[in-house]
Enzyme design. Structure first.
Site, PDB file in Angstrom:
ATOM      1  N   CYS A 163       0.862  -1.171   0.000  1.00  0.00           N
ATOM      2  CA  CYS A 163       0.000   0.000   0.000  1.00  0.00           C
ATOM      3  C   CYS A 163       0.901   1.225   0.000  1.00  0.00           C
ATOM      4  O   CYS A 163       2.051   1.145   0.432  1.00  0.00           O
ATOM      5  CB  CYS A 163      -0.860   0.043   1.255  1.00  0.00           C
ATOM      6  SG  CYS A 163      -1.912  -1.397   1.433  1.00  0.00           S
ATOM      7  N   ARG A 215       2.368   0.922  -5.666  1.00  0.00           N
ATOM      8  CA  ARG A 215       2.373   0.000  -4.526  1.00  0.00           C
ATOM      9  C   ARG A 215       0.997  -0.626  -4.286  1.00  0.00           C
ATOM     10  O   ARG A 215       0.864  -1.560  -3.482  1.00  0.00           O
ATOM     11  CB  ARG A 215       2.801   0.739  -3.262  1.00  0.00           C
ATOM     12  CG  ARG A 215       4.173   1.357  -3.359  1.00  0.00           C
ATOM     13  CD  ARG A 215       4.476   2.118  -2.100  1.00  0.00           C
ATOM     14  NE  ARG A 215       4.486   1.235  -0.946  1.00  0.00           N
ATOM     15  CZ  ARG A 215       5.514   0.499  -0.580  1.00  0.00           C
ATOM     16  NH1 ARG A 215       6.627   0.547  -1.266  1.00  0.00           N
ATOM     17  NH2 ARG A 215       5.434  -0.270   0.476  1.00  0.00           N
ATOM     18  N   TRP A 232      -3.835  -1.929  -1.551  1.00  0.00           N
ATOM     19  CA  TRP A 232      -3.771  -3.222  -2.237  1.00  0.00           C
ATOM     20  C   TRP A 232      -4.337  -4.210  -1.229  1.00  0.00           C
ATOM     21  O   TRP A 232      -3.711  -4.492  -0.210  1.00  0.00           O
ATOM     22  CB  TRP A 232      -2.327  -3.557  -2.587  1.00  0.00           C
ATOM     23  CG  TRP A 232      -2.164  -4.785  -3.425  1.00  0.00           C
ATOM     24  CD1 TRP A 232      -2.357  -4.890  -4.764  1.00  0.00           C
ATOM     25  CD2 TRP A 232      -1.720  -6.073  -2.985  1.00  0.00           C
ATOM     26  NE1 TRP A 232      -2.083  -6.168  -5.178  1.00  0.00           N
ATOM     27  CE2 TRP A 232      -1.686  -6.918  -4.110  1.00  0.00           C
ATOM     28  CE3 TRP A 232      -1.353  -6.606  -1.748  1.00  0.00           C
ATOM     29  CZ2 TRP A 232      -1.301  -8.258  -4.035  1.00  0.00           C
ATOM     30  CZ3 TRP A 232      -0.969  -7.931  -1.673  1.00  0.00           C
ATOM     31  CH2 TRP A 232      -0.945  -8.738  -2.815  1.00  0.00           C
ATOM     32  N   ASN A 282      -0.068  -0.066   6.305  1.00  0.00           N
ATOM     33  CA  ASN A 282       0.456  -0.976   5.281  1.00  0.00           C
ATOM     34  C   ASN A 282       1.014  -2.181   6.011  1.00  0.00           C
ATOM     35  O   ASN A 282       1.849  -2.038   6.900  1.00  0.00           O
ATOM     36  CB  ASN A 282       1.570  -0.275   4.477  1.00  0.00           C
ATOM     37  CG  ASN A 282       2.258  -1.223   3.509  1.00  0.00           C
ATOM     38  OD1 ASN A 282       1.651  -2.185   3.036  1.00  0.00           O
ATOM     39  ND2 ASN A 282       3.518  -0.966   3.219  1.00  0.00           N
ATOM     40  N   GLY A 283       0.546  -3.385   5.644  1.00  0.00           N
ATOM     41  CA  GLY A 283       1.039  -4.592   6.311  1.00  0.00           C
ATOM     42  C   GLY A 283      -0.120  -5.480   6.739  1.00  0.00           C
ATOM     43  O   GLY A 283      -1.245  -5.326   6.245  1.00  0.00           O
ATOM     44  N   GLU A 333      11.354 -16.484 -17.292  1.00  0.00           N
ATOM     45  CA  GLU A 333      11.129 -15.038 -17.188  1.00  0.00           C
ATOM     46  C   GLU A 333      10.273 -14.523 -18.357  1.00  0.00           C
ATOM     47  O   GLU A 333       9.392 -13.691 -18.169  1.00  0.00           O
ATOM     48  CB  GLU A 333      12.484 -14.316 -17.111  1.00  0.00           C
ATOM     49  CG  GLU A 333      12.424 -12.810 -17.036  1.00  0.00           C
ATOM     50  CD  GLU A 333      11.650 -12.250 -15.839  1.00  0.00           C
ATOM     51  OE1 GLU A 333      11.267 -13.006 -14.933  1.00  0.00           O
ATOM     52  OE2 GLU A 333      11.390 -11.037 -15.849  1.00  0.00           O
ATOM     53  N   LYS A 372       6.740 -12.644 -17.702  1.00  0.00           N
ATOM     54  CA  LYS A 372       6.439 -11.294 -18.215  1.00  0.00           C
ATOM     55  C   LYS A 372       5.118 -11.308 -18.963  1.00  0.00           C
ATOM     56  O   LYS A 372       4.282 -10.446 -18.788  1.00  0.00           O
ATOM     57  CB  LYS A 372       7.539 -10.795 -19.162  1.00  0.00           C
ATOM     58  CG  LYS A 372       8.810 -10.323 -18.544  1.00  0.00           C
ATOM     59  CD  LYS A 372       8.736  -8.994 -17.825  1.00  0.00           C
ATOM     60  CE  LYS A 372       8.355  -9.155 -16.382  1.00  0.00           C
ATOM     61  NZ  LYS A 372       9.327  -9.484 -15.419  1.00  0.00           N
ATOM     62  N   GLU A 395       2.029 -11.880 -16.558  1.00  0.00           N
ATOM     63  CA  GLU A 395       1.637 -10.850 -15.602  1.00  0.00           C
ATOM     64  C   GLU A 395       1.068  -9.598 -16.251  1.00  0.00           C
ATOM     65  O   GLU A 395       0.249  -8.939 -15.644  1.00  0.00           O
ATOM     66  CB  GLU A 395       2.760 -10.524 -14.613  1.00  0.00           C
ATOM     67  CG  GLU A 395       3.977  -9.884 -15.189  1.00  0.00           C
ATOM     68  CD  GLU A 395       5.029  -9.581 -14.117  1.00  0.00           C
ATOM     69  OE1 GLU A 395       4.689  -9.485 -12.939  1.00  0.00           O
ATOM     70  OE2 GLU A 395       6.208  -9.442 -14.498  1.00  0.00           O
ATOM     71  N   HIS A 407       8.450 -34.795 -21.819  1.00  0.00           N
ATOM     72  CA  HIS A 407       7.882 -35.508 -20.675  1.00  0.00           C
ATOM     73  C   HIS A 407       6.515 -34.971 -20.276  1.00  0.00           C
ATOM     74  O   HIS A 407       6.061 -35.224 -19.156  1.00  0.00           O
ATOM     75  CB  HIS A 407       8.855 -35.440 -19.484  1.00  0.00           C
ATOM     76  CG  HIS A 407      10.184 -36.061 -19.787  1.00  0.00           C
ATOM     77  ND1 HIS A 407      10.354 -37.424 -19.930  1.00  0.00           N
ATOM     78  CD2 HIS A 407      11.395 -35.503 -20.020  1.00  0.00           C
ATOM     79  CE1 HIS A 407      11.625 -37.671 -20.220  1.00  0.00           C
ATOM     80  NE2 HIS A 407      12.277 -36.526 -20.285  1.00  0.00           N
ATOM     81  N   LYS A 411       3.904  -3.614  -6.862  1.00  0.00           N
ATOM     82  CA  LYS A 411       5.334  -3.536  -7.152  1.00  0.00           C
ATOM     83  C   LYS A 411       6.164  -4.171  -6.049  1.00  0.00           C
ATOM     84  O   LYS A 411       7.138  -4.843  -6.304  1.00  0.00           O
ATOM     85  CB  LYS A 411       5.746  -2.080  -7.356  1.00  0.00           C
ATOM     86  CG  LYS A 411       7.206  -1.885  -7.750  1.00  0.00           C
ATOM     87  CD  LYS A 411       7.503  -2.491  -9.111  1.00  0.00           C
ATOM     88  CE  LYS A 411       8.939  -2.345  -9.533  1.00  0.00           C
ATOM     89  NZ  LYS A 411       9.267  -3.270 -10.633  1.00  0.00           N
TER      90      LYS A 411
HETATM   91  C1  AGP Z   1       8.226  -9.040 -11.583  1.00  0.00           C
HETATM   92  O1  AGP Z   1       7.860  -8.671 -12.853  1.00  0.00           O
HETATM   93  C2  AGP Z   1       7.166  -9.264 -10.642  1.00  0.00           C
HETATM   94  N1  AGP Z   1       6.179  -8.289 -10.634  1.00  0.00           N
HETATM   95  C3  AGP Z   1       7.493  -9.942  -9.321  1.00  0.00           C
HETATM   96  O2  AGP Z   1       7.648 -11.288  -9.654  1.00  0.00           O
HETATM   97  C4  AGP Z   1       8.741  -9.477  -8.524  1.00  0.00           C
HETATM   98  O3  AGP Z   1       9.906  -9.792  -9.225  1.00  0.00           O
HETATM   99  C5  AGP Z   1       8.724 -10.166  -7.153  1.00  0.00           C
HETATM  100  O4  AGP Z   1       7.583  -9.785  -6.446  1.00  0.00           O
HETATM  101  C6  AGP Z   1       9.962  -9.865  -6.331  1.00  0.00           C
HETATM  102  O5  AGP Z   1      10.098  -8.516  -6.059  1.00  0.00           O
HETATM  103  P1  AGP Z   1      11.458  -7.924  -5.530  1.00  0.00           P
HETATM  104  O6  AGP Z   1      12.484  -8.114  -6.587  1.00  0.00           O
HETATM  105  O7  AGP Z   1      11.169  -6.481  -5.260  1.00  0.00           O
HETATM  106  O8  AGP Z   1      11.811  -8.689  -4.289  1.00  0.00           O
END
Ligand code: AGP
Length: 636
Positions: free
Chosen positions: A2, A28, A77, A103-104, A509, A513, A516, A532, A631
């Site tokens: 948040c 955030r 969030w 936040n938390g 990766e 990408k 997400e 497999h 983020k």
């Molecule tokens: C990356 O595109 C993601 N949104 C997510 O997987 C991110 O890498 C993950 O949450 C880890 O975040 P950090 O690198 O800030 O620890």
């Protein structure tokens, strides 16, 4: 998770500053937003479901009843309680005099709620955060019972509110950054922290006015001040316009040592790109150079890290490396495993941080635990590193955000100098993490005598020439090619990404990408594993991205590609220019410049990031703020 922004001043109106601060923190969390201020009318609060813009429009239509010298805002969030206006922050106590943002996660909120309900408190939301507002109210009543407080005191003085907040937070279990305001104490903002980031901005502001600020992240403060204090776990701060006082939860005063932030707010701007993600993809050559060049010692074939706490002797004593990370950072770690084994000769394991803590890792004092995190705030990674430390490991943080929680808890820190990454999908932070891991492996390899000076020089030379090698990825032709491929496959339902060896994490990766930001189901697989199971999915509707650049694994990867072709799969081949097989085997080719086996992942991932970006935009989605994501994930 948040975003929080609060301000107290003696002149003007804090509402515009709060909205501007929240806008910089929206990455955030962005499912709802709210602001509370104290005006002549008393406590005024507006909350709205949706992005900050919805709240901004509401305030435009029905603004507050005058300027406010104090206030706080929040972008949410959701964790506890659905996305509703009642669950949006700020929350209030029963009287409505106290407002709180959080936040938390408060783990024992149900117990606290039960106790408070028994005392007659009525809750309007389903959140753990609202419980704190009522708990502070209860404590305040208890503190004030013997001698009724008059309310405001001289700035900086302790009031019953400070004591009530500290007493409440001593009972709360979990993670939090909270900000509390109270109508009867209108000159002060209280801030408390445990395991959730929060930074205090110290005035005077840029106009010379006495003012103090609080935010979840530094960029939101830079329009007002460059003097900041990172609140630490177990600390509670009182902010008035003229002064900041910090105490521990037990009331003991903490010596107050603010820092001066040198980096520029403009660096966090979009600089004309339609999205942060695209800007960040394009910034990668610079970011890679910033992370590496100043650290390369070409003559000695070695690497120098600034303020690095692990000297040669400590590095020589390491017998094993344990990497922990999440998401994209985990994929960097999987590449790092290759670097550390190959260049440093060190057995390396790489675990999901969220899994590591729960699998009884073997305790050992000769383990180097490496936590990789763009934000430095990812709770799973923080906790996994804590666990590794408890078991005797030394902790090294690889992070992008200066002064964030992971660097602060680490024995040594290696910063990636990617600059602020705002797009939720990590791009430049990832390539910089790969560079940092490569540098670490060279440093370890040299310190431990696994790499000779000549081998060190060779490794460094390859990195030195990487930047100009990246240029073709940013040519108009390369951009147009990816755009065309994206157009052809934007309607696909699923995607498969295949890679072998050091390029297997790049397949993971590439798939992450795409998932997400475009919401297309995508899987990354080791090319050799395809037969497999996933081979059953292959038909003419399935685009298969195959990473088969020059190197040890190319031939075997091409064999697997033949199997895809034989079943009618649509192949998008990532290959070096002039690859004789490309024409014959691929439906589409993405050419990437050749480099060494170790550095190929840095090159190969860039067009996959662009492919995901283009597809998301073509599907009408916002790549910077994909649904359900945040983020930095500061909850477990
Ligand atoms: C990356 O595109 C993601 N949104 C997510 O997987 C991110 O890498 C993950 O949450 C880890 O975040 P950090 O690198 O800030 O620890």
């Amino acid at each position: 998770m948040c975003g929080i922004f609060g301000a107290v001043t003696r002149k003007g109106d804090v509402t515009p500053a709060i909205l501007a601060g929240l806008a910089l923190l929206e990455y955030r969390g962005y499912d709802s937003a709210g602001v509370a201020v104290f005006t002549e009318r008393g406590v005024e609060k507006r909350r709205r479901v949706g992005k900050l813009e919805v709240l901004r429009e509401a305030l435009h239509r029905e603004g507050f009843g005058g300027p406010a010298l104090i206030g706080v805002g929040h972008t949410r969030w959701a964790t506890h309680g659905g996305v509703t206006e009642e669950n949006a922050h700020p929350h209030s106590d029963s009287s409505g005099d106290l407002v709180l943002v959080h936040n938390g996660i408060i783990e024992n909120y149900l117990d606290l709620k039960r106790e408070l309900a028994a005392k007659g408190h009525i809750f309007r939301s389903a959140t753990d955060s609202e419980v704190l507002a009522h708990a502070i109210e209860e404590q305040l009543a208890r503190m004030e019972a013997p001698a009724k407080e008059s309310g405001t005191k001289t700035a900086g003085d302790e009031t019953a509110l400070e004591r009530a907040v500290r007493a409440t937070m001593r009972e709360a279990r979990g993670t939090y950054a909270i900000v509390v305001l109270h109508r009867r104490f209108p000159d002060r903002i209280l801030v408390a922290r445990q395991d959730s980031p929060v930074v205090i901005g110290i005035g005077p502001d840029v106009h010379g006015n006495p003012a103090s600020f609080v935010a979840s992240d530094v960029p939101a403060l830079l329009a007002h001040t460059r003097k900041v204090y990172y609140l630490r776990d177990g600390e509670v701060a009182t902010l008035t316009a003229d002064r900041v006082t910090v105490r521990r939860l037990d009331g003991e005063l903490v010596p107050f040592a603010p820092l001066e932030i040198r980096w520029d707010a403009a660096a966090a701007d979009r600089r004309g790109y339609p999205h942060y993600m695209l800007k960040e993809i394009e910034e990668q050559p610079d970011a890679v150079a910033q992370t590496s060049f100043d650290r390369l010692d070409d003559d000695r074939g070695d690497v120098r890290f600034e303020d690095f706490a692990l000297g040669d002797e400590r590095l020589r004593a390491i017998r094993r490396v344990q990497i922990v990370a999440c998401g994209t950072s985990l994929h960097a770690g999987l590449v790092g495993k290759f670097y550390l084994e190959h260049l440093a000769g060190l057995p390396t394991e790489c675990d999901y941080a969220s899994e590591f803590r729960y699998r009884s890792p073997i305790p050992s004092g000769d383990v180097l635990a490496v936590g990789i995190s763009q934000s430095g705030e990812t709770m799973d990674t923080l906790k996994a590193l804590g666990e590794a430390r408890t078991r005797g490991a030394s902790v090294l943080g690889i992070c992008n955000v200066r002064g964030s929680s992971i660097p602060r808890m680490s024995d040594a820190v290696l910063y990636t100098h990617a600059g602020p990454e705002i797009g939720v999908a990590s791009t430049k932070a990832f390539t910089c993490q790969l560079v940092a891991l490569y540098l670490l492996a060279v440093r370890l390899g040299r310190a431990r005598g696994h790499l000779s000076q000549e081998q060190g020089r060779e490794a460094i030379r390859a990195l030195r020439v990487l930047r100009p090698r990246l240029d073709p990825l940013f040519s108009d032709d390369a951009r147009e090619n990816v755009h065309r491929i994206a157009k052809r496959f934007a309607g696909a339902r699923d995607f498969l990404f295949l890679g072998r060896g050091i390029n297997y994490p790049i397949a993971l990766e590439g798939a992450l990408k795409l998932k997400e930001i475009s919401y297309i189901h995508a899987e990354g697989y080791p090319a050799g594993e395809m037969k497999h199971g996933p081979i059953a999915m292959i038909d003419a509707t399935l685009p298969v991205v195959v990473i088969a650049t020059q190197g040890r694994d190319r031939e075997k990867t091409l064999n697997q590609l033949e199997q895809v072709k034989a079943r009618g799969g649509q192949v998008i081949l990532v290959a070096n220019p002039g690859d004789p097989e490309a024409e014959r085997l691929a439906d589409e080719v993405i050419e990437v410049p050749a480099t060494t086996d170790e550095l190929a992942p840095i090159v190969n991932v860039i067009p996959l990031q662009r492919l995901a970006y283009e597809i998301a935009v073509m599907r009408g989605l916002s790549p910077d703020s994909p649904r359900n994501l945040a983020k930095s994930v500061t909850v477990e």
